[in-house]
Design a protein around this motif. Structure first.
Motif, mmCIF file in Angstrom:
data_model
loop_
_atom_site.group_PDB
_atom_site.id
_atom_site.type_symbol
_atom_site.label_atom_id
_atom_site.label_comp_id
_atom_site.label_asym_id
_atom_site.label_seq_id
_atom_site.Cartn_x
_atom_site.Cartn_y
_atom_site.Cartn_z
ATOM 1 N N UNK A 100 0.843 -1.205 0.000
ATOM 2 C CA UNK A 100 0.000 0.000 0.000
ATOM 3 C C UNK A 100 0.873 1.247 0.000
ATOM 4 N N UNK A 101 0.407 2.293 -0.675
ATOM 5 C CA UNK A 101 1.189 3.535 -0.674
ATOM 6 C C UNK A 101 1.022 4.311 0.619
ATOM 7 N N UNK A 102 0.057 3.899 1.473
ATOM 8 C CA UNK A 102 -0.155 4.607 2.731
ATOM 9 C C UNK A 102 0.307 3.809 3.954
ATOM 10 N N UNK A 103 0.348 2.487 3.857
ATOM 11 C CA UNK A 103 0.705 1.660 5.013
ATOM 12 C C UNK A 103 2.209 1.680 5.258
ATOM 13 N N UNK A 104 2.585 1.871 6.526
ATOM 14 C CA UNK A 104 3.980 1.850 6.922
ATOM 15 C C UNK A 104 4.110 1.077 8.239
#
Length: 348
Positions: A100-104
């Motif tokens: 995901x581009x938002x999950x970190x």
């Protein structure tokens, strides 16, 4: 499915004045059948506008979690695997980022019980509450870890050490959702005129009721009068997962008398799970509410959800302050309920 909709009476209350990590003077929507909640929160909101700094918002932390369960032959095997897995954090983080581009990935906590290995993955999830995002990440992480350690076997994608929609200590200790503290300093004359009480009486009630009373009841990391009322009302109005009030209502109300009768009053909510994108947020009434709340702006990922979390926490403070003040005066709570509920009935 018939597509029927259950109507819930909703009113916008306020505005509330917020400063700190969220700067706003904003009405909030409350969907509830408990009509006295509207004027009760309204009284707290009015006080926030009469105080120079209003309600100060401090966003302490933010993360969403999913705990995955692995099974080993014995505890020693589980321990060796646990040490290797946590030592390869960078590789785990890269796997999450690829999903995901938002999950970190920001943390991994471990627990070993017998031959069972629990890994609690903590992620930041942008403006989403993150339930599905962390589950998707956990699926990928489990596959990666089982590839590294064939001596482990799959137990469950969710091992309850998360802990999702259950009253547990782990969420308050390690965090889940947004951790928010809101506080206000109310001059003595406003305590007297607006709340019809004194700082000393309210502080005494908070100790006896919220702190001692909750302790003898066996409350779990929780000491408050009714956070759940405000949380459910604003969750329903803004398209949140209402079941998250289970852990969301595990918060602590704290109060002090300062100076010559001034009241310091705070609410700490360590597990406030809200989002401004994701499942349910595209419903017309939800979209309208989030837009009116200023939570549909073009901001950095996470900022809109942080604003919503601050507004929710401030709403909790308004209702908590008003109810406790009423309970310092014998008979006021029941009299207010009867008066306001009868007025609501006759106005229909």
């Amino acid at each position: 499915m018939s597509g029927d909709i259950t109507p819930i009476p909703t009113r916008w209350v306020g505005p509330l004045r917020l400063t700190g990590d969220v700067e706003a003077e904003q009405d909030v929507p409350l969907a509830t059948y408990e009509s006295p909640l509207w004027p009760s929160v309204g009284r707290g909101a009015r006080i926030s506008r009469l105080v120079a700094d209003g309600i100060r918002v401090s966003v302490i932390d933010e993360r969403m979690t999913r705990s995955s369960l692995f099974v080993a032959a014995d505890a020693a095997t589980a321990l060796r695997a646990s040490r290797d897995i946590t030592g390869r954090f960078a590789e785990l983080a890269a796997t999450v980022s690829a999903q995901s581009r938002h999950a970190r990935l920001i943390d991994v906590d471990t627990e070993i019980v017998g031959n069972l290995l629990y890994l609690r993955f903590a992620l930041t999830t942008g403006d989403a509450s993150g339930h599905n995002m962390v589950t998707l990440a956990a699926e990928a992480l489990m596959a990666q870890i089982l590839g590294w350690h064939p001596e482990l076997s799959y137990g469950s994608i969710s091992g309850n050490y998360c802990s999702d929609k259950k009253a547990t200590a782990v969420n308050g200790i390690l965090g889940r959702g947004r951790s928010v503290v809101v506080d206000i300093l109310i001059p003595a004359d406003l305590v007297r005129d607006q709340l019809r009480t004194t700082a000393a009486r309210l502080v005494e009630l908070n100790v006896r009721k919220n702190l001692v009373g909750s302790t003898i009841a066996g409350a779990l990391r929780s000491a408050n009068a009714h956070y759940a009322n405000m949380l459910l009302a604003i969750f329903l109005a803004t398209g949140q997962d209402a079941a998250n009030i289970v852990e969301g209502s595990q918060g602590i109300t704290y109060a002090e008398e300062r100076g010559d009768g001034d009241l310091y009053f705070s609410c700490s909510l360590p597990t406030l799970i809200v989002g401004t994108v994701g499942n349910g947020k595209d419903l017309p009434f939800v979209d309208d509410a989030l837009t009116r709340l200023g939570c549909r702006e073009d901001r950095e990922p996470g900022e809109n959800a942080r604003r919503l979390a601050g507004l929710v926490a401030a709403t909790v403070l308004c209702g908590e302050l008003s109810l406790l003040a009423a309970q310092t005066n014998q008979g006021e709570l029941m009299q207010s309920h009867l008066l306001l509920e009868r007025r609501s009935e006759t106005s229909r």
